[in-house]
Design an enzyme around this catalytic site. Structure first.
Site: not given
Length: 550
Positions: A46, A50, A149, A159, A312, A394-396
């Protein structure tokens, strides 16, 4: 999370356990991946390709092959504008940038690297792409971010963001992945490449000030004047990541009362406290990784951190400590739609299928539509570009939202603006986001949310692809009738890669892991912690029965 919490969690790492950076970089250049071994092939998840150089999953050959594949793809797509490239602070980012530049320069791509050889957050690259492309129909730009990330220090990541500024969709990554692996299998014979020293001096490699345009534009997405005028005291922890040299210019430009609690950059990340399993991760949503800033919560009105590429956010409030990402998303949505009068009346809320139903309750309260999608920020790109999504998250702990005038800001996650938004909320509401969340739960109910992992072999994980409501056969869940059993997201009718079962006061979703022999169970209850446990147990029982039936 899977397994028990390590006794090392929340503590600084023993120096003997830190990554050996010289050995890691040597492995990057010396290791030769075998494309016949699945774990050593290029594999786009996604968020790009990596892996670690230590297990031949992220080596020079991978980056050279992927860079050539990106050149070939953009040529075929007619993308002729500049390619904006940024890196984070992981040890493998600098070597991978060098490898990529050798290929991009040889292919004649107009490449834009940081003017001072610095680090560039993911949202800054998205912002640069969209700013360049605004009003254009040709000469469009795209970008690359070299980052894994929040992954451990030994990992690398690469990415690609196409001209829409967001994460590349599978129709692009599948082409790049296939082409890169073909190049690997052919001994890189199809790669154009020049030495690094020549690449840096090439006419098509340009140095760009990434900091100033992004910083000066922030007032168009966050009310920076409200933060300044209020005198809200803000704490900022970059966690040694790519945003580290952005915060001081932001503080000086807008004259806000903010303190950078640490500006240390070290590829071993020795200043971090260990995550739940004893490993270092720059995960700003983890209470273990965020132990330092949580311990300082009393020093600030509100504080926040970002992960390594700053896409994030982790919000720490004086009232409640580190906020659960779902809780903060609910607060952000509630606040933004009440304080952005220029947003269109039809601007909706984008959420993933595994995000809290608290978002749905907030949306119903404020009269906004929710568009529920599978996991992956790529599903929000079109909505953000066109302004049909005011907010997407997003929940993350990844989200972005529109400019104050209702136009697109970024189409990738932006942890910088989500952190600054927490300061704006505190300034305008005279209460921190933790206190605002308590007001929401008093009115709408308090959810209990958790994600757990359960074992599943390859054959069992494959069963999720053919899962139907009939096969699962759940009519009741934790004492309530099932209202829906979904294998496709209701917002866009795309497969969620698993199943979601809902009731009036709870739900669970299950998806197989792409990298481990487990499946993930997300669950939530608006009744109690015990009710949540019943939902989890019944979900596992139903799925185990499905596995047994084959």
């Amino acid at each position: 999370m899977a397994g028990d919490v390590s006794p090392l969690a929340g503590k600084t790492i023993d120096p003997n356990r830190l990554v050996n950076v010289p050995r890691l970089v040597t492995a990057y250049f010396a290791g030769k991946p075998d494309p016949s071994v699945p774990g050593e092939r290029v594999a786009f998840g996604t968020s790009g390709h990596r892996g670690s150089a230590f297990n031949n999953a992220f080596n020079e050959d991978h980056i050279v092959a992927v860079s050539q594949a990106v050149c070939d793809y953009r040529r075929g797509a007619g993308t002729t504008g500049p390619l904006f490239i940024g890196i984070d602070t992981h040890a493998l980012a600098e070597p991978a940038l060098a490898s990529a530049l050798e290929v991009f320069a040889a292919n004649g791509v107009e490449v834009m690297i940081d003017a001072n050889g610095g680090y560039t957050p993911t949202p800054v690259i998205s912002h640069a792409i969209l700013t360049h492309n605004r009003g254009r129909s040709s000469g469009l730009a795209d970008g690359v971010v070299v980052t894994p990330s929040h992954n451990p220090p030994e990992d690398g990541g690469f990415k690609y963001n196409p001209p829409n500024g967001g994460p590349a969709d599978t129709d692009i990554t599948a082409v790049v992945e296939k082409a890169a692996n073909a190049l690997l299998a052919d001994g890189l014979k199809g790669v154009k490449r020049i030495p690094y020293a020549r690449a840096l001096k090439a006419d098509n490699v340009h140095r760009r000030d990434y900091v100033t345009p992004y910083v000066e534009d922030l007032a168009n997405v966050v009310d920076m004047e409200a933060i300044r005028a209020s005198g809200v005291k803000v704490g900022i922890d970059p966690l040694g990541g790519a945003a580290v040299h952005y915060w001081q210019p932001i503080i000086e430009r807008y004259k806000i009362d903010a303190t950078i609690v640490s500006d240390a950059v070290d590829p071993t990340f020795r200043f971090m406290t260990a995550d739940w399993d004893g490993k270092i991760r720059m995960d700003c949503s983890s209470p273990y990784a965020m132990a330092r800033l949580i311990g300082m919560r009393g020093d600030f009105d509100v504080a926040f951190a970002n992960d390594t590429d700053a896409d994030r956010h982790g919000i720490v409030t004086r009232s409640s400590g580190l906020m659960n990402p779902n809780h903060y998303l609910s607060v952000a949505i509630s606040y933004l739609f009440a304080h952005r009068p220029e947003w269109g009346a039809a601007a909706a809320i984008g959420k993933t299928a595994v995000s809290s139903a608290m978002i749905d309750r907030v949306a119903a309260k404020i009269g906004r539509k929710v568009v529920e999608t599978p996991v992956g920020f790529k599903w929000f790109v079109d909505g953000l570009i066109g302004g049909s999504f005011g907010f997407a998250g997003e929940e993350s702990a990844g989200a972005s939202f529109l400019r104050r005038d209702g136009t697109v800001w970024t189409t990738d996650k932006d942890g910088v603006i989500l952190g600054l938004l927490a300061a704006e909320i505190t300034a305008v509401m005279k209460a921190d986001p933790g206190e605002i969340y308590q007001r929401l739960t008093a009115e709408l109910g308090a959810p209990f949310y958790a994600r757990i992992d359960a074992p599943a072999n390859a054959a069992q994980k494959a069963l999720f692809k053919t899962l139907t409501a009939e096969k699962l056969g759940i009519k009741q869940l934790a004492g309530e009738p099932v209202t829906a059993t979904l294998t496709k997201a209701p917002g866009n009718n795309q497969s969620i890669g698993g199943v979601k079962v809902t009731t009036a006061n709870g739900w669970f979703a299950a998806r197989p892991s792409g990298t481990e022999d487990v499946y993930k169970i997300y669950a939530e209850s608006f009744v109690s912690a015990d009710h949540l446990k019943r939902i989890q147990d019944e979900a596992q029982s139903a799925l185990s029965a499905m596995f047994a039936a084959g």
